[in-house]
Motif scaffolding. Structure first.
Motif, PDB file in Angstrom:
ATOM      1  N   UNK A 183       0.844  -1.197   0.000  1.00 38.04           N
ATOM      2  CA  UNK A 183       0.000   0.000   0.000  1.00 38.04           C
ATOM      3  C   UNK A 183       0.878   1.246   0.000  1.00 38.04           C
ATOM      4  N   UNK A 184       1.748   1.308  -0.990  1.00 43.42           N
ATOM      5  CA  UNK A 184       2.758   2.361  -1.079  1.00 43.42           C
ATOM      6  C   UNK A 184       2.123   3.744  -1.231  1.00 43.42           C
ATOM      7  N   UNK A 185       0.928   3.811  -1.811  1.00 47.43           N
ATOM      8  CA  UNK A 185       0.272   5.114  -1.979  1.00 47.43           C
ATOM      9  C   UNK A 185      -0.218   5.661  -0.646  1.00 47.43           C
ATOM     10  N   UNK A 186      -0.337   4.801   0.343  1.00 52.90           N
ATOM     11  CA  UNK A 186      -0.718   5.238   1.685  1.00 52.90           C
ATOM     12  C   UNK A 186       0.493   5.733   2.461  1.00 52.90           C
ATOM     13  N   UNK A 187       1.613   5.034   2.332  1.00 55.58           N
ATOM     14  CA  UNK A 187       2.784   5.362   3.137  1.00 55.58           C
ATOM     15  C   UNK A 187       3.768   6.291   2.436  1.00 55.58           C
ATOM     16  N   UNK A 188       3.701   6.361   1.100  1.00 52.34           N
ATOM     17  CA  UNK A 188       4.558   7.284   0.336  1.00 52.34           C
ATOM     18  C   UNK A 188       3.692   8.063  -0.665  1.00 52.34           C
ATOM     19  N   UNK A 189       2.668   8.762  -0.167  1.00 59.85           N
ATOM     20  CA  UNK A 189       1.713   9.401  -1.081  1.00 59.85           C
ATOM     21  C   UNK A 189       2.333  10.444  -2.002  1.00 59.85           C
ATOM     22  N   UNK A 190       3.273  11.227  -1.475  1.00 62.53           N
ATOM     23  CA  UNK A 190       3.883  12.272  -2.299  1.00 62.53           C
ATOM     24  C   UNK A 190       4.651  11.665  -3.474  1.00 62.53           C
ATOM     25  N   UNK A 191       5.392  10.619  -3.220  1.00 64.53           N
ATOM     26  CA  UNK A 191       6.198   9.997  -4.268  1.00 64.53           C
ATOM     27  C   UNK A 191       5.322   9.361  -5.338  1.00 64.53           C
ATOM     28  N   UNK A 192       4.224   8.723  -4.915  1.00 61.89           N
ATOM     29  CA  UNK A 192       3.310   8.104  -5.879  1.00 61.89           C
ATOM     30  C   UNK A 192       2.594   9.180  -6.677  1.00 61.89           C
ATOM     31  N   UNK A 193       2.163  10.237  -6.005  1.00 60.47           N
ATOM     32  CA  UNK A 193       1.501  11.338  -6.707  1.00 60.47           C
ATOM     33  C   UNK A 193       2.423  11.944  -7.760  1.00 60.47           C
ATOM     34  N   UNK A 194       3.698  12.057  -7.437  1.00 59.63           N
ATOM     35  CA  UNK A 194       4.647  12.638  -8.396  1.00 59.63           C
ATOM     36  C   UNK A 194       4.755  11.808  -9.666  1.00 59.63           C
ATOM     37  N   UNK A 195       4.677  10.490  -9.530  1.00 58.94           N
ATOM     38  CA  UNK A 195       4.715   9.620 -10.710  1.00 58.94           C
ATOM     39  C   UNK A 195       3.478   9.857 -11.578  1.00 58.94           C
ATOM     40  N   UNK A 196       2.321   9.960 -10.946  1.00 58.15           N
ATOM     41  CA  UNK A 196       1.082  10.190 -11.692  1.00 58.15           C
ATOM     42  C   UNK A 196       1.122  11.553 -12.381  1.00 58.15           C
ATOM     43  N   UNK A 197       1.601  12.559 -11.675  1.00 57.08           N
ATOM     44  CA  UNK A 197       1.709  13.905 -12.251  1.00 57.08           C
ATOM     45  C   UNK A 197       2.686  13.910 -13.422  1.00 57.08           C
ATOM     46  N   UNK A 198       3.781  13.174 -13.284  1.00 52.59           N
ATOM     47  CA  UNK A 198       4.756  13.068 -14.375  1.00 52.59           C
ATOM     48  C   UNK A 198       4.117  12.436 -15.610  1.00 52.59           C
TER      49      UNK A 198
END
Length: 204
Positions: A183-198
Protein backbone atom coordinates in the motif's frame (compact mmCIF):
# COMPACT_ATOMS: atom_id res chain seq x y z
CA UNK A 1 -2.12 16.25 -4.13
CA UNK A 2 -3.33 15.41 -7.63
CA UNK A 3 -6.13 17.94 -7.46
CA UNK A 4 -3.68 20.58 -6.23
CA UNK A 5 -1.63 19.86 -9.35
CA UNK A 6 -4.64 20.75 -11.49
CA UNK A 7 -5.78 17.24 -12.29
CA UNK A 8 -9.42 16.19 -12.26
CA UNK A 9 -9.58 13.02 -10.15
CA UNK A 10 -12.19 10.26 -10.18
CA UNK A 11 -11.89 7.22 -7.90
CA UNK A 12 -13.59 4.31 -9.69
CA UNK A 13 -15.46 2.03 -7.30
CA UNK A 14 -14.69 -1.43 -8.63
CA UNK A 15 -17.42 -3.90 -7.59
CA UNK A 16 -14.81 -6.70 -7.46
CA UNK A 17 -17.40 -9.18 -8.69
CA UNK A 18 -15.73 -9.98 -12.02
CA UNK A 19 -13.16 -8.53 -14.38
CA UNK A 20 -15.95 -7.58 -16.79
CA UNK A 21 -17.85 -5.75 -14.05
CA UNK A 22 -14.77 -3.84 -12.93
CA UNK A 23 -13.89 -2.92 -16.50
CA UNK A 24 -17.46 -1.72 -17.09
CA UNK A 25 -17.20 0.59 -14.07
CA UNK A 26 -13.91 1.95 -15.40
CA UNK A 27 -15.29 2.43 -18.90
CA UNK A 28 -18.22 4.43 -17.51
CA UNK A 29 -15.75 6.75 -15.78
CA UNK A 30 -13.74 7.10 -18.99
CA UNK A 31 -16.87 7.93 -20.96
CA UNK A 32 -17.93 10.55 -18.41
CA UNK A 33 -14.53 12.27 -18.37
CA UNK A 34 -14.58 15.62 -20.16
CA UNK A 35 -11.09 15.20 -21.61
CA UNK A 36 -8.10 12.90 -21.89
CA UNK A 37 -7.68 10.22 -19.24
CA UNK A 38 -4.80 8.61 -17.37
CA UNK A 39 -5.73 5.36 -15.66
CA UNK A 40 -4.07 4.45 -12.38
CA UNK A 41 -4.37 0.93 -11.02
CA UNK A 42 -3.16 -0.55 -7.74
CA UNK A 43 -2.77 -4.31 -7.20
CA UNK A 44 -5.73 -6.03 -8.95
CA UNK A 45 -6.56 -2.62 -10.41
CA UNK A 46 -3.62 -3.08 -12.75
CA UNK A 47 -5.51 -5.91 -14.44
CA UNK A 48 -8.56 -3.66 -14.72
CA UNK A 49 -6.73 -0.77 -16.40
CA UNK A 50 -4.91 -3.15 -18.74
CA UNK A 51 -8.19 -4.66 -19.92
CA UNK A 52 -10.22 -1.45 -19.78
CA UNK A 53 -7.78 1.17 -21.01
CA UNK A 54 -7.89 0.73 -24.78
CA UNK A 55 -10.21 3.70 -25.47
CA UNK A 56 -8.74 6.58 -27.48
CA UNK A 57 -9.33 8.95 -24.54
CA UNK A 58 -6.88 6.97 -22.42
CA UNK A 59 -3.44 8.45 -22.95
CA UNK A 60 -1.36 6.63 -20.33
CA UNK A 61 -1.42 3.90 -17.70
CA UNK A 62 0.10 4.09 -14.23
CA UNK A 63 0.64 0.85 -12.31
CA UNK A 64 1.16 1.16 -8.55
CA UNK A 65 2.43 -2.12 -7.06
CA UNK A 66 0.06 -3.74 -9.52
CA UNK A 67 -0.43 -6.58 -11.97
CA UNK A 68 0.60 -5.60 -15.50
CA UNK A 69 -0.05 -8.81 -17.39
CA UNK A 70 -0.09 -9.64 -21.10
CA UNK A 71 -3.20 -10.61 -23.01
CA UNK A 72 -4.27 -14.18 -22.25
CA UNK A 73 -2.81 -14.26 -18.74
CA UNK A 74 -4.46 -14.13 -15.34
CA UNK A 75 -2.93 -13.39 -11.96
CA UNK A 76 -3.15 -17.11 -11.21
CA UNK A 77 -1.59 -18.28 -14.48
CA UNK A 78 1.17 -15.68 -14.34
CA UNK A 79 2.31 -16.93 -10.93
CA UNK A 80 1.81 -20.65 -11.62
CA UNK A 81 4.78 -22.69 -10.50
CA UNK A 82 5.80 -20.21 -7.81
CA UNK A 83 5.26 -20.94 -4.13
CA UNK A 84 1.95 -19.50 -2.85
CA UNK A 85 2.35 -16.00 -1.46
CA UNK A 86 2.28 -16.19 2.36
CA UNK A 87 -0.62 -13.73 2.63
CA UNK A 88 -2.92 -16.12 0.77
CA UNK A 89 -2.96 -18.39 3.82
CA UNK A 90 -4.72 -15.64 5.77
CA UNK A 91 -7.61 -15.26 3.31
CA UNK A 92 -11.13 -15.77 4.60
CA UNK A 93 -13.85 -16.96 2.21
CA UNK A 94 -17.56 -16.43 2.80
CA UNK A 95 -20.52 -18.50 1.60
CA UNK A 96 -20.73 -16.45 -1.60
CA UNK A 97 -17.12 -17.29 -2.53
CA UNK A 98 -15.86 -13.79 -1.74
CA UNK A 99 -12.46 -13.26 -0.13
CA UNK A 100 -11.20 -10.84 2.51
CA UNK A 101 -7.81 -10.39 4.14
CA UNK A 102 -8.16 -10.16 7.94
CA UNK A 103 -6.68 -7.22 9.81
CA UNK A 104 -3.69 -9.26 10.95
CA UNK A 105 -2.88 -10.24 7.37
CA UNK A 106 -3.23 -6.67 6.14
CA UNK A 107 -0.81 -5.43 8.76
CA UNK A 108 1.74 -8.18 8.18
CA UNK A 109 1.80 -8.42 4.37
CA UNK A 110 0.08 -5.37 2.86
CA UNK A 111 0.70 -2.40 5.12
CA UNK A 112 3.77 -3.09 7.24
CA UNK A 113 4.69 0.60 7.24
CA UNK A 114 1.23 1.83 8.23
CA UNK A 115 0.12 2.69 11.75
CA UNK A 116 -2.17 0.29 13.64
CA UNK A 117 -4.94 2.87 13.29
CA UNK A 118 -4.49 2.99 9.51
CA UNK A 119 -4.54 -0.81 9.30
CA UNK A 120 -7.75 -0.89 11.33
CA UNK A 121 -9.38 1.52 8.88
CA UNK A 122 -8.17 -0.56 5.94
CA UNK A 123 -9.72 -3.66 7.49
CA UNK A 124 -12.98 -1.87 8.21
CA UNK A 125 -13.34 -0.46 4.69
CA UNK A 126 -12.03 -3.46 2.74
CA UNK A 127 -14.35 -4.62 -0.01
CA UNK A 128 -14.54 -8.41 -0.46
CA UNK A 129 -13.25 -9.74 -3.78
CA UNK A 130 -14.81 -12.56 -5.78
CA UNK A 131 -12.47 -15.54 -5.62
CA UNK A 132 -12.69 -16.02 -9.39
CA UNK A 133 -11.09 -12.63 -10.13
CA UNK A 134 -7.58 -13.94 -10.04
CA UNK A 135 -8.39 -16.71 -12.55
CA UNK A 136 -9.88 -14.37 -15.15
CA UNK A 137 -7.67 -13.91 -18.20
CA UNK A 138 -7.11 -10.66 -20.04
CA UNK A 139 -8.69 -10.49 -23.50
CA UNK A 140 -6.87 -7.28 -24.47
CA UNK A 141 -3.92 -5.29 -23.17
CA UNK A 142 -3.89 -1.50 -23.29
CA UNK A 143 -0.22 -1.62 -22.27
CA UNK A 144 0.62 -2.82 -25.79
CA UNK A 145 -0.21 0.62 -27.21
CA UNK A 146 -0.34 3.08 -24.29
CA UNK A 147 2.72 4.55 -22.54
CA UNK A 148 3.02 3.18 -19.03
CA UNK A 149 4.51 4.13 -15.69
CA UNK A 150 5.14 1.65 -12.87
CA UNK A 151 5.77 2.14 -9.15
CA UNK A 152 7.63 -0.88 -7.74
CA UNK A 153 7.20 -1.25 -3.98
CA UNK A 154 10.51 -2.76 -2.88
CA UNK A 155 9.15 -4.20 0.39
CA UNK A 156 5.89 -5.48 -1.08
CA UNK A 157 4.60 -8.48 0.83
CA UNK A 158 1.66 -9.13 -1.50
CA UNK A 159 3.20 -9.05 -4.99
CA UNK A 160 6.92 -9.93 -5.06
CA UNK A 161 8.95 -6.83 -5.98
CA UNK A 162 11.01 -8.83 -8.49
CA UNK A 163 7.78 -9.85 -10.24
CA UNK A 164 6.61 -6.24 -10.29
CA UNK A 165 9.88 -5.22 -11.89
CA UNK A 166 9.71 -7.96 -14.51
CA UNK A 167 6.16 -6.96 -15.46
CA UNK A 168 7.19 -3.31 -15.66
CA UNK A 169 10.11 -4.11 -17.95
CA UNK A 170 7.94 -6.33 -20.15
CA UNK A 171 5.60 -3.42 -20.93
CA UNK A 172 8.54 -0.98 -21.25
CA UNK A 173 7.18 1.17 -18.43
CA UNK A 174 8.89 4.15 -16.84
CA UNK A 175 9.91 2.56 -13.53
CA UNK A 176 10.10 4.21 -10.12
CA UNK A 177 11.29 2.08 -7.21
CA UNK A 178 10.17 3.11 -3.75
CA UNK A 179 11.06 1.65 -0.37
CA UNK A 180 7.75 0.58 1.07
CA UNK A 181 4.96 -1.95 1.27
CA UNK A 182 2.11 -2.98 -1.03
CA UNK A 183 0.00 0.00 0.00
CA UNK A 184 2.76 2.36 -1.08
CA UNK A 185 0.27 5.11 -1.98
CA UNK A 186 -0.72 5.24 1.68
CA UNK A 187 2.78 5.36 3.14
CA UNK A 188 4.56 7.28 0.34
CA UNK A 189 1.71 9.40 -1.08
CA UNK A 190 3.88 12.27 -2.30
CA UNK A 191 6.20 10.00 -4.27
CA UNK A 192 3.31 8.10 -5.88
CA UNK A 193 1.50 11.34 -6.71
CA UNK A 194 4.65 12.64 -8.40
CA UNK A 195 4.72 9.62 -10.71
CA UNK A 196 1.08 10.19 -11.69
CA UNK A 197 1.71 13.91 -12.25
CA UNK A 198 4.76 13.07 -14.37
CA UNK A 199 2.62 10.76 -16.53
CA UNK A 200 0.03 13.51 -16.92
CA UNK A 201 2.62 16.09 -17.95
CA UNK A 202 4.09 13.75 -20.55
CA UNK A 203 0.85 13.41 -22.49
CA UNK A 204 -0.44 16.98 -22.31
Amino acid sequence: MLQSAGLRVVAVQNPLTSLADDVAATERAIEAAPGDVILVGHSWGGTVITEGGTADKVKALVYVAAFALPKGQSATSATAGSPPAPWTSTLQKDSGDFLTVPQEGLGKYFAQDATPEEVAVLAATQQPSAARLFDERLTRAASETKPSWFVVAKADGAIPPAFEESMAKAIKAHITELEGNHLIMLTKPRSVADVIIDAAKSVR
